[in-house]
Design an enzyme around this catalytic site. Structure first.
Site: not given
Length: 508
Positions: A317, A470
């Site tokens: 992400d 992430h």
């Protein structure tokens, strides 16, 4: 004297020249069988050179017949890949429609209609056995027959065909059992049965023989072999059950050939439902599959297995960032594919990284514009607008439209049913995760062991891990350790795709 010799030569040539003014009568069958050994000549007279000996009981196709200048009845035939002439006596006419025919050359064209003016739709190769479905005789006497080679149905001129005699070798072609059938020790209905094939079972077809009026096929089934009667095997069969993709980026096609257009793609380890099986004329096996989201099509049988695959889906992400290229290098080093859920502004800031994601075979999806829960979740319309903006930016940068998306902070508790309905209406496919790495909280390599612990828990449940990480410095630096441990556990890392059933948090 020279004139006399020339006149005598012309008279002899006329006497032995085949007369072509008449053709085979339309009401006589063009299929025949020798009642005794017959010599085939190069012309319609015994004076012509012998081309072949047709043994008693051998069959052939008659493509024309004449009465020569000596008042002898001669037949123009195709036999054994050759054409020639035989006397019209000592033969038995056969019903063409119950005979098997093959191409008299390397291949014979199949056309849409009974004329050379029609478009070619396929071809019949020498050694392929087919039955005649229909016949058509032109005013000029040319006979055309309707046939099917298993892929296409159309018309071929009879003069380009011959009756099938003897054995056809298939060079290990795979076929399916049409029904439960007995496998015999020999090519005869009187032979001893050795075992029973089950309906839909795949076997290797080695050859076909004609034994009197019976047609038998020799098959190999693993270490077993034997003979089965004609009509008990097929190149297409209805199947049922699930299988798993064992190759990366398998393409689903609209038909059972690589020449058909692409209908979608499958990821490594993806489960598909098998609908039917088909063996092409070249011997390749294809499965028709249902892969979810209404996607159906054909894939090579070799690209799936009945055994579930160990696969993990790494989802990343908040990118792209200045660390994305290093992240992509690491994924490439470990032959790992991932799915990037990206923020709109970051896509605009690092378009080269996004293009590389697609080029390297990763999946990409939308992750909002603002990544601000107070703005994104203000209403279903604001959420949809942010995802639409990001999807359009991905399309502008990469040229592809991706409906994959992940909402900021996951779908619980913000994505109520009305939000989900709004996303579905816009064709978005929402993904959550089942392994949260907490990399943002650890901000160190400690996230690796924490992640592996929850990966093991998902494996114990029989679930494919969907890992959330992430695009950030500490995560990227420790990523080699995570990928190395996943590989040691036997996992392959694959991207998500739009035909998969998405994992979503349940509404409370």
């Amino acid at each position: 004297m020279r004139k006399i010799r020339l006149i005598l030569f012309l008279i002899c040539a006329f006497l032995f020249m085949p007369f072509t003014g008449s053709t085979m009568a339309a009401d006589l069958s063009p299929a025949a069988e020798a009642q005794a050994d017959i010599t085939m000549h190069s012309g319609a007279s015994n004076q012509y050179q012998s081309k072949a000996l047709i043994s008693k009981s051998k069959k052939f196709i008659i493509i024309g017949e004449i009465t020569n200048s000596l008042n002898e009845h001669w037949l123009h035939i195709n036999y054994g890949g050759k054409s020639g002439w035989i006397k019209g006596s000592g033969i038995k006419r056969l019903d063409l429609r119950v005979q098997y025919v093959t191409s008299s050359a390397a291949e014979t064209l199949i056309r849409r209609g009974a004329s050379e003016s029609y478009q070619q739709t396929g071809s019949l190769k020498n050694g392929e056995m087919v039955k005649i479905m229909d016949t058509f005789t032109h005013k000029n006497g040319a006979i055309w027959v309707r046939l099917s080679n298993g892929n296409v149905t159309g018309w071929s001129e009879l003069q380009d065909l011959e009756l099938f005699n003897g054995t056809r070798n298939y060079f290990n072609k795979t076929v399916f059992a049409k029904t439960d059938t007995q496998v015999k020790r020999g090519a005869s209905s009187n032979a001893l049965a050795v075992y029973t094939l089950k309906k839909g079972q795949q076997v290797i077809l080695q050859s076909t023989v004609i034994n009197g009026k019976e047609i038998w096929h020799r098959i190999v089934d693993g270490r077993k072999s034997g003979w089965i009667a004609d009509g008990t095997i097929t190149n297409q069969v209805t199947l049922s059950g699930n299988m798993y993709v064992k190759d990366e980026n398998v393409v689903i096609r609209r038909g059972a050939s690589s020449h058909y257009k692409t209908a979608g793609k499958l990821s490594y380890g993806q489960k598909v439902s098998i609908i039917s099986g088909f063996t092409s004329s070249s011997g390749d096996i294809w499965y028709k599959v249902a892969a979810g989201k209404g996607l159906e099509g054909w894939i090579p049988a070799a690209s799936v297995t009945s055994q579930p695959m160990k696969v993990v889906y790494l989802t990343i992400d908040d990118g792209p960032t200045i660390y994305s290229n290093k992240l992509l290098d690491t994924l490439s080093q470990y032959d790992a594919k991932a799915t990037f859920f990206m923020v709109n502004g970051n896509i605009n800031a690092y378009p080269k990284a996004v293009k590389r994601m697609v080029t390297d075979g990763h999946a990409v999806g939308s992750h909002s514009v603002t990544h601000d829960k107070n703005k994104f979740y203000r209403s279903p319309a604001t959420a949809v607008n942010e995802m639409n903006t990001t999807r359009n930016t991905i399309k502008k940068v990469t040229g592809i439209t991706s409906n994959l998306m992940r909402t900021p902070y996951g779908s619980i508790p913000y994505m109520k049913q009305n939000y989900r309905n709004a996303m579905t209406k816009e064709h978005f496919i929402m993904w959550d995760w089942n392994v949260d790495s907490m990399d943002w909280k650890f901000n160190s390599s400690s996230y690796v062991n924490y992640t592996l612990h929850y990966v093991d828990m998902q494996e114990a449940k029989g679930q494919a891990p969907i890992i959330l990480i992430h695009d950030r410095k500490a995560t990227v630096e420790a990523l080699p350790s995570l990928l190395s441990e996943l590989k040691k556990r036997g996992y392959a890392l694959a991207p998500l795709n739009e035909s998969m059933t998405p994992h979503q948090f349940k509404l409370k």
